[in-house]
Design a protein around this motif. Structure first.
Motif, PDB file in Angstrom:
ATOM      1  N   SER A  93      75.506  35.515  36.247  1.00 53.09           N
ATOM      2  CA  SER A  93      76.282  34.414  36.823  1.00 53.09           C
ATOM      3  C   SER A  93      77.212  33.738  35.823  1.00 53.09           C
ATOM      4  O   SER A  93      77.878  32.769  36.158  1.00 53.09           O
ATOM      5  N   CYS A  94      77.282  34.243  34.606  1.00 52.13           N
ATOM      6  CA  CYS A  94      78.171  33.646  33.606  1.00 52.13           C
ATOM      7  C   CYS A  94      79.512  34.371  33.563  1.00 52.13           C
ATOM      8  O   CYS A  94      79.638  35.515  34.008  1.00 52.13           O
ATOM      9  N   GLN A  95      80.507  33.685  33.017  1.00 50.28           N
ATOM     10  CA  GLN A  95      81.849  34.234  32.884  1.00 50.28           C
ATOM     11  C   GLN A  95      81.813  35.463  31.966  1.00 50.28           C
ATOM     12  O   GLN A  95      81.215  35.409  30.897  1.00 50.28           O
ATOM     13  N   HIS A  96      82.446  36.533  32.368  1.00 50.94           N
ATOM     14  CA  HIS A  96      82.490  37.753  31.564  1.00 50.94           C
ATOM     15  C   HIS A  96      83.441  37.640  30.387  1.00 50.94           C
ATOM     16  O   HIS A  96      83.294  38.346  29.396  1.00 50.94           O
ATOM     17  N   ASP A  97      84.435  36.771  30.502  1.00 56.72           N
ATOM     18  CA  ASP A  97      85.467  36.671  29.470  1.00 56.72           C
ATOM     19  C   ASP A  97      85.181  35.599  28.413  1.00 56.72           C
ATOM     20  O   ASP A  97      85.997  35.380  27.533  1.00 56.72           O
ATOM     21  N   LEU A  98      84.023  34.945  28.506  1.00 56.32           N
ATOM     22  CA  LEU A  98      83.653  33.929  27.519  1.00 56.32           C
ATOM     23  C   LEU A  98      82.469  34.419  26.692  1.00 56.32           C
ATOM     24  O   LEU A  98      81.576  35.090  27.212  1.00 56.32           O
ATOM     25  N   ILE A  99      82.470  34.096  25.423  1.00 56.59           N
ATOM     26  CA  ILE A  99      81.405  34.555  24.530  1.00 56.59           C
ATOM     27  C   ILE A  99      80.117  33.781  24.794  1.00 56.59           C
ATOM     28  O   ILE A  99      79.046  34.365  24.933  1.00 56.59           O
ATOM     29  N   ARG A 100      80.216  32.456  24.875  1.00 53.64           N
ATOM     30  CA  ARG A 100      79.035  31.633  25.128  1.00 53.64           C
ATOM     31  C   ARG A 100      78.598  31.784  26.581  1.00 53.64           C
ATOM     32  O   ARG A 100      79.415  32.134  27.437  1.00 53.64           O
ATOM     33  N   PRO A 101      77.312  31.510  26.889  1.00 53.40           N
ATOM     34  CA  PRO A 101      76.846  31.605  28.278  1.00 53.40           C
ATOM     35  C   PRO A 101      77.355  30.408  29.093  1.00 53.40           C
ATOM     36  O   PRO A 101      76.741  29.345  29.130  1.00 53.40           O
ATOM     37  N   ASP A 127      76.143  41.060  26.135  1.00 51.93           N
ATOM     38  CA  ASP A 127      76.712  41.042  27.477  1.00 51.93           C
ATOM     39  C   ASP A 127      76.512  39.657  28.068  1.00 51.93           C
ATOM     40  O   ASP A 127      75.605  38.917  27.659  1.00 51.93           O
ATOM     41  N   PRO A 128      77.329  39.284  29.043  1.00 49.33           N
ATOM     42  CA  PRO A 128      77.187  37.947  29.640  1.00 49.33           C
ATOM     43  C   PRO A 128      75.879  37.822  30.409  1.00 49.33           C
ATOM     44  O   PRO A 128      75.401  38.794  30.998  1.00 49.33           O
ATOM     45  N   MET A 129      75.315  36.618  30.397  1.00 46.95           N
ATOM     46  CA  MET A 129      74.141  36.351  31.229  1.00 46.95           C
ATOM     47  C   MET A 129      74.558  36.439  32.696  1.00 46.95           C
ATOM     48  O   MET A 129      75.731  36.241  33.020  1.00 46.95           O
ATOM     49  N   ARG A 170      79.068  29.205  32.881  1.00 48.06           N
ATOM     50  CA  ARG A 170      79.317  29.549  34.286  1.00 48.06           C
ATOM     51  C   ARG A 170      80.206  28.484  34.902  1.00 48.06           C
ATOM     52  O   ARG A 170      80.231  27.340  34.468  1.00 48.06           O
ATOM     53  N   ARG A 171      80.928  28.903  35.894  1.00 49.95           N
ATOM     54  CA  ARG A 171      81.769  27.967  36.646  1.00 49.95           C
ATOM     55  C   ARG A 171      80.951  27.479  37.828  1.00 49.95           C
ATOM     56  O   ARG A 171      80.383  28.272  38.573  1.00 49.95           O
TER      57      ARG A 171
END
Length: 108
Positions: A77-85, A73-75, A87-88
Motif C-alpha cells: 500500500s506504499c508509494q512505489h516511487d518513494l524510498i521511505r514507506p 521494495d515498497p511496503m 502511503r497516500r
C-alpha cells in the motif's frame, strides 16, 4: 527489486535522480525525479525487462552500473516511487515509522 541512482548534470534534461522498480508481474518502471530528495517522481517510463530500463537510463541520464544503490521494495500500500514507506491517504501522505503511521508533509 528497486534501486536508484543520481544522474550526471546535463544541459539536455533537469532530472536529478532515477529509480528502477522491477515488479513481479507488471514489468519494469523507471521513475525520474527533479530533486535528490525523497519526493514523488516527476514522470515514469515502463519497460518489458530490466536490461532495457538500465540501457535507457545509461543513454539518457548517463548512469553506470556503479551508480546504482539497492533499496528495499515498497511496503504493501506504499508509494512505489518513494524510498521511505509512505502511503497516500485521502489528500495527504502518511509515513510508517516506529510501528505506526503518522501524517507527513512531502514539501512538493
Amino acid at each position: 527489486m528497486r534501486k536508484y541512482a543520481l544522474t550526471k548534470p546535463s544541459t539536455s534534461h533537469d532530472i536529478k535522480k532515477v529509480m528502477i522498480y522491477e515488479t513481479e508481474h507488471d514489468g519494469i518502471y523507471l521513475f525520474v525525479y527533479l530533486s535528490h530528495r525523497d519526493l514523488p517522481a516527476h514522470n515514469d517510463f515502463w519497460f518489458d525487462d530490466l536490461e532495457d530500463a538500465e540501457h535507457f537510463s545509461k543513454a539518457y541520464f548517463q548512469t553506470s552500473k556503479a551508480d546504482w544503490i539497492l533499496i528495499d521494495d515498497p511496503m504493501e500500500s506504499c508509494q512505489h516511487d518513494l524510498i521511505r514507506p509512505i502511503r497516500r491517504k485521502n489528500n495527504s501522505y502518511e509515513l510508517f515509522e516506529n510501528g505506526s503511521w503518522r501524517m507527513v508533509e512531502l514539501g512538493i
